[in-house]
Enzyme design. Structure first.
Site, mmCIF file in Angstrom:
data_model
loop_
_atom_site.group_PDB
_atom_site.id
_atom_site.type_symbol
_atom_site.label_atom_id
_atom_site.label_comp_id
_atom_site.label_asym_id
_atom_site.label_seq_id
_atom_site.Cartn_x
_atom_site.Cartn_y
_atom_site.Cartn_z
ATOM 1 N N CYS A 146 17.986 59.781 -20.284
ATOM 2 C CA CYS A 146 18.549 60.190 -18.989
ATOM 3 C C CYS A 146 19.575 61.310 -19.150
ATOM 4 C CB CYS A 146 19.166 58.989 -18.283
ATOM 5 S SG CYS A 146 20.212 57.962 -19.332
ATOM 6 N N HIS A 225 25.989 58.177 -14.760
ATOM 7 C CA HIS A 225 26.774 58.915 -15.756
ATOM 8 C C HIS A 225 27.343 60.160 -15.055
ATOM 9 C CE1 HIS A 225 24.559 56.732 -18.912
ATOM 10 N NE2 HIS A 225 23.432 57.257 -18.512
HETATM 11 P P1 NAD Z 1 14.314 47.227 -19.713
HETATM 12 O O1 NAD Z 1 14.825 46.211 -20.663
HETATM 13 O O2 NAD Z 1 14.856 47.268 -18.343
HETATM 14 O O3 NAD Z 1 12.741 47.078 -19.581
HETATM 15 C C1 NAD Z 1 11.897 46.917 -20.686
HETATM 16 C C2 NAD Z 1 10.732 46.019 -20.291
HETATM 17 O O4 NAD Z 1 9.832 45.876 -21.374
HETATM 18 C C3 NAD Z 1 11.183 44.612 -19.931
HETATM 19 O O5 NAD Z 1 10.518 44.228 -18.736
HETATM 20 C C4 NAD Z 1 10.707 43.767 -21.092
HETATM 21 O O6 NAD Z 1 10.361 42.464 -20.697
HETATM 22 C C5 NAD Z 1 9.474 44.516 -21.521
HETATM 23 N N1 NAD Z 1 9.075 44.261 -22.902
HETATM 24 C C6 NAD Z 1 9.744 43.611 -23.894
HETATM 25 N N2 NAD Z 1 9.017 43.592 -25.041
HETATM 26 C C7 NAD Z 1 7.856 44.247 -24.758
HETATM 27 C C8 NAD Z 1 6.697 44.540 -25.499
HETATM 28 N N3 NAD Z 1 6.568 44.161 -26.788
HETATM 29 N N4 NAD Z 1 5.704 45.224 -24.902
HETATM 30 C C9 NAD Z 1 5.803 45.624 -23.624
HETATM 31 N N5 NAD Z 1 6.880 45.351 -22.854
HETATM 32 C C10 NAD Z 1 7.894 44.681 -23.417
HETATM 33 O O7 NAD Z 1 14.486 48.615 -20.442
HETATM 34 P P2 NAD Z 1 14.560 50.041 -19.747
HETATM 35 O O8 NAD Z 1 15.961 50.308 -19.367
HETATM 36 O O9 NAD Z 1 13.491 50.169 -18.755
HETATM 37 O O10 NAD Z 1 14.278 50.984 -21.013
HETATM 38 C C11 NAD Z 1 12.964 51.309 -21.417
HETATM 39 C C12 NAD Z 1 13.016 52.606 -22.203
HETATM 40 O O11 NAD Z 1 13.502 53.628 -21.333
HETATM 41 C C13 NAD Z 1 13.950 52.596 -23.416
HETATM 42 O O12 NAD Z 1 13.423 53.455 -24.393
HETATM 43 C C14 NAD Z 1 15.227 53.203 -22.856
HETATM 44 O O13 NAD Z 1 16.054 53.798 -23.836
HETATM 45 C C15 NAD Z 1 14.655 54.248 -21.928
HETATM 46 N N6 NAD Z 1 15.568 54.678 -20.855
HETATM 47 C C16 NAD Z 1 16.328 53.776 -20.181
HETATM 48 C C17 NAD Z 1 17.210 54.239 -19.205
HETATM 49 C C18 NAD Z 1 18.115 53.292 -18.468
HETATM 50 O O14 NAD Z 1 19.204 53.693 -18.073
HETATM 51 N N7 NAD Z 1 17.748 52.054 -18.239
HETATM 52 C C19 NAD Z 1 17.281 55.585 -18.897
HETATM 53 C C20 NAD Z 1 16.430 56.479 -19.566
HETATM 54 C C21 NAD Z 1 15.582 56.013 -20.566
#
Ligand code: NAD
Length: 343
Positions: A146, A225
């Site tokens: 992000c 942020h």
């Molecule tokens: P999150 O924890 O909200 O969601 C992840 C999902 O994946 C959950 O529903 C979880 O149950 C599921 N999961 C767990 N193990 C798994 C597996 N083996 N296979 C498939 N699904 C599985 O996380 P998020 O915030 O959505 O982050 C996901 C990615 O996006 C990460 O790389 C993170 O760094 C990136 N990201 C997050 C944000 C943020 O602010 N949340 C912003 C930009 C990028």
């Protein structure tokens, strides 16, 4: 690359903060079809996937029986979902994407990863305004985080127009997403002692020669942020209004005028709730007109980044780049129109 039925078939593996937003965004695109989403266990989010009519598949070590006893029978396993798809968006937690990458590679499947993975997970790091053309046709892409997305978008405005001799960003980072309860701080300010922070090198995965240095601290907020920017421009304009116009004329920037009284992130997110796009999201970089100043060749500006949604349109454009569906500007226009983002 377009499937026989004329639309690219997209799987979303991981249906959390990012995955559920990307799934909704895919479902809205005219040239894509959402084949299904995965969950590892039943939850309100799994229930919402069903309610929205998204076929639900088992990921990780999820148990079919557990879903059945919750009244949420699954359509199959991750392997079965991937077999029906042209491309997968991996939105699993940090570092799980790296594990999943082996599976996608074995299947010869195109894949989009998220910024929680190291750059090496994919052939290239991606930002729609920054390097769409360089990413076109690559089978694996990583949408940068992000914060990096926010900086890369701003760089795509400043670098070609004015040149950048030096750029310092202080990132004031949110402690957690609103639904997260295990992260902090809830009282205090935590400096990041990695100096400079990892964000600068990450921006250089998109703009390799950018002279940028980033520092960061974490504060007790969940909304957004905020970046505090000081950029030394090589060919500065004479008036700050020109820089503001350049931001205003670029997709995925939203500027607040002083008369709007959007004093900070609470009002920005209230505006997002009022507008009602996505999950009441703010997918654009947010700038305040009165927060941009030009002194000689030094530009100063603040920008706010809604961490939960800024990467959503980027994931859609990354799908188009990997599948060679269109050029960058067309993809950005198509995505933004489908999502209801302002031109
Ligand atoms: P999150 O924890 O909200 O969601 C992840 C999902 O994946 C959950 O529903 C979880 O149950 C599921 N999961 C767990 N193990 C798994 C597996 N083996 N296979 C498939 N699904 C599985 O996380 P998020 O915030 O959505 O982050 C996901 C990615 O996006 C990460 O790389 C993170 O760094 C990136 N990201 C997050 C944000 C943020 O602010 N949340 C912003 C930009 C990028």
């Amino acid at each position: 690359m377009v499937s026989a039925h004329g639309k690219v078939r997209v799987a979303v593996n991981g249906f959390g903060t990012i995955g559920k937003r990307v799934a909704d965004a895919v479902a809205k695109q005219p040239d894509m079809v959402l084949v299904g989403v995965t969950k590892t266990r039943p939850s309100f989010e799994a229930r919402r996937a069903k309610e929205k009519g998204y076929p639900l598949y088992l990921a990780g070590n999820g148990s079919r029986e557990e879903f059945e006893s919750a009244g949420l029978p699954v359509a199959g396993t991750l392997a079965e979902l991937l077999a029906k798809s042209d491309i997968v968006v991996d939105a699993a937690p940090d570092k799980v994407g790296r594990e999943n990458a082996k599976l996608y590679k074995d299947l010869g499947l195109r894949a989009i990863f998220q910024g929680g993975e190291k750059a090496e997970v994919a052939e290239a790091s991606f930002n729609a305004l920054g390097n769409f053309d360089a990413c076109r046709g690559k089978r694996t892409l990583r949408v940068v985080s992000c914060n990096t997305t926010g900086i890369a978008r701003a760089a795509s405005v400043l670098v070609p127009r004015y040149g950048v001799d030096h750029w310092e960003v202080t990132l004031v980072r949110r402690a957690s997403d609103p639904a997260e309860t295990k992260k902090g701080p809830i009282n205090g300010i935590l400096p990041t002692f990695q100096l400079p922070s990892h964000h600068g090198p990450d921006v250089r995965t998109i703009f390799p020669d950018l002279p940028i240095a980033t520092t960061a601290l974490v504060v007790p907020t969940t909304l957004m942020h905020v970046h505090v920017n000081h950029v030394r421009l090589r060919r500065p304009p004479t008036d700050a209004k020109e820089v503001l116009s350049a931001f205003r004329a670029t997709p995925r920037f939203h500027l607040f005028a002083p008369w709007e009284h959007a004093d900070g992130t609470p009002q920005v997110m209230e505006y997002a709730r009022d507008r009602g796009i996505g999950f009441n999201d703010m997918m654009e970089n947010v700038l305040w007109e009165e927060g941009l100043r030009l002194e000689g060749s030094d530009a100063y500006f603040f920008q706010a980044i809604h961490q939960e949604s800024i990467v959503v349109p980027e994931n859609i454009d990354a799908i188009r780049a990997a599948c060679e569906l269109s050029d960058g500007p067309t993809s950005i226009r198509t995505t933004d129109r489908a999502l209801g983002l302002s031109a």
